[in-house]
Design a protein around this motif. Structure first.
Motif: not given
Length: 318
Positions: A178-193
Motif C-alpha cells: 500500500i505504501a509503495l503504491n501510494l508513493h507514485d500515486s497522485p496523492s503520494g506526489r501531493a504529499l511529497r510536494a
C-alpha cells in the motif's frame, strides 16, 4: 519509484520473510521476527507521515495503544471477536486521528512534535489511570484470537509462534504494498510536494490541510493495526505500549532506516528490535552502546542506513 523497483522491493521482502525461518536456530526467533514485522508496520505508517508528507509525530504509540486495547476491551464488554475488535480499533484510530489532526496539524516543526507528544501522553495516562476499565498500570488480558486452531484446520502443523510470524509477515507485505503504491500515486506526489514546500504546494492547487490530515490518518491506522497484532499475539496489554518512549523509538526506527524509504523502515525496525538483544553482552552499558551506535549512524549516514548505502553502491558502480 519505478514499477519494476516496487516489484523488486516487494519480492525481496517476501523472500526474506519466507526464507528467514530456514535459518532460525529455535522457536524464539519466530517471536523476534513477528516483533520486527509489527514494528515495521507502525514505522511504515510513519514513512507516509514523515518521509512523504514531512510531518513529525511523537505520539503515534498512542494509536498503537488504541488498537491494542480495542482487542482487549471490545471482546470483554461487547462480545466482539478479537480479530474484528482489531479492525474496529483501526477505524477508531482513524477517527481519532482525524479529530485530533485537524487542530494540531495547523502547527509546524517542533510545535507539531510537542502537540503530538501531548496526545500520546494523554492516551498513555488515560490507559494507566482508568483502572476500572483498562486494569490500570498492570494492564489486562486479551482473548485468544484462535489463530492456532485456524492453522490446524488448514492442515498446517504450526506452533503459535510460527502462526503469528506468518500472519505478521503477510500484514507487513500488505502494508508495504500500500505504501509503495501510494508513493507514485497522485496523492503520494501531493504529499511529497508538501515535504518540499507547503507554500509552493499550495500555489499549484494542492489542498495542504487535507493532504496533511490524510497522511496523519493513514499513519494512525498503520500504528493501530500494529498495536492490535502485538496485543493479540502477547494475549496481554499494558499502558506501556502507548508510552512516550515507545513513540520516540518508532520515530528513531523511521529515521535510522531512512525516513522516506519503505524498505528502510523494515531495516530500521529490524535493527532497533534486535540490537538490544545483541548488545546484552555489555550488560550495564547496553543503553550507552545503543545510543552510541545510533549517533554514529546519524553522523555518517544522515539520510538513513538504506538510502545512504544504496547511494554509495551506485556511486561505486559508476
Amino acid at each position: 519509484m519505478m514499477v519494476t523497483e516496487k516489484r523488486v522491493t516487494l519480492l525481496v521482502l517476501a523472500v526474506l520473510v519466507a526464507a528467514a525461518p530456514l535459518v532460525f536456530p529455535s522457536a524464539f526467533y519466530f517471536r523476534v521476527g513477528s516483533l520486527i514485522f509489527v514494528n515495521a508496520i507502525a514505522v511504515t505508517g510513519l514513512v507516509v507521515l514523515i518521509g512523504y508528507a514531512g510531518q513529525v509525530s511523537l505520539g503515534h504509540a498512542g494509536f498503537m495503544g488504541i488498537g491494542a486495547y480495542a482487542c482487549a476491551l471490545l471482546p470483554a464488554h461487547v462480545g466482539l471477536h478479537p480479530a474484528l475488535a482489531g479492525l474496529a480499533g483501526a477505524a477508531l484510530s482513524g477517527l481519532v486521528a482525524w479529530a485530533v489532526g485537524r487542530p494540531i496539524l495547523r502547527l509546524k516543526g517542533y510545535y507539531l512534535a510537542v502537540a503530538s507528544l501531548g496526545f500520546g501522553i494523554l492516551v498513555s495516562m488515560s490507559l494507566a489511570n482508568e483502572a476500572w476499565l483498562t486494569g490500570g498500570p498492570d494492564g489486562m488480558a486479551v482473548p485468544d484470537a484462535g489463530l492456532r486452531d485456524l492453522t490446524r484446520a488448514m492442515g498446517l502443523g504450526w506452533s503459535a509462534a510460527e502462526g503469528w510470524y506468518a500472519l505478521c509477515g503477510l500484514a507487513l507485505l500488505l502494508a508495504a504494498w500500500i505504501a509503495l503504491n501510494l508513493h507514485d500515486s497522485p496523492s503520494g506526489r501531493a504529499l511529497r510536494a508538501l515535504n518540499g514546500s507547503e507554500i509552493a504546494a499550495g500555489t499549484v492547487g494542492i489542498d495542504v490541510a487535507k493532504f496533511k490530515l490524510d497522511a496523519f490518518v493513514v499513519s494512525a491506522v498503520y500504528a493501530s493495526v500494529a498495536g492490535s497484532l502485538l496485543a493479540l499475539q502477547n494475549k496481554y496489554v499494558t499502558p506501556d505500549i502507548a508510552g512516550a518512549l515507545h513513540s520516540v523509538e518508532l520515530v528513531t526506527m523511521t529515521v535510522l532506516g531512512g525516513a522516506a524509504s519503505v524498505p528502510g523502515a523494515v531495516l530500521g525496525a529490524a535493527i532497533l528490535t534486535t540490537l538490544p538483544q545483541a548488545l546484552a553482552v555489555f550488560q550495564h552499558y547496553e543503553q550507552l552502546m545503543l545510543g552510541l551506535v545510533m549517533m554514529l549512524v546519524m553522523i555518517f549516514l544522515p539520510a538513513g542506513l538504506l538510502p545512504s548505502l544504496l547511494k554509495r553502491l551506485k556511486e561505486r558502480g559508476r
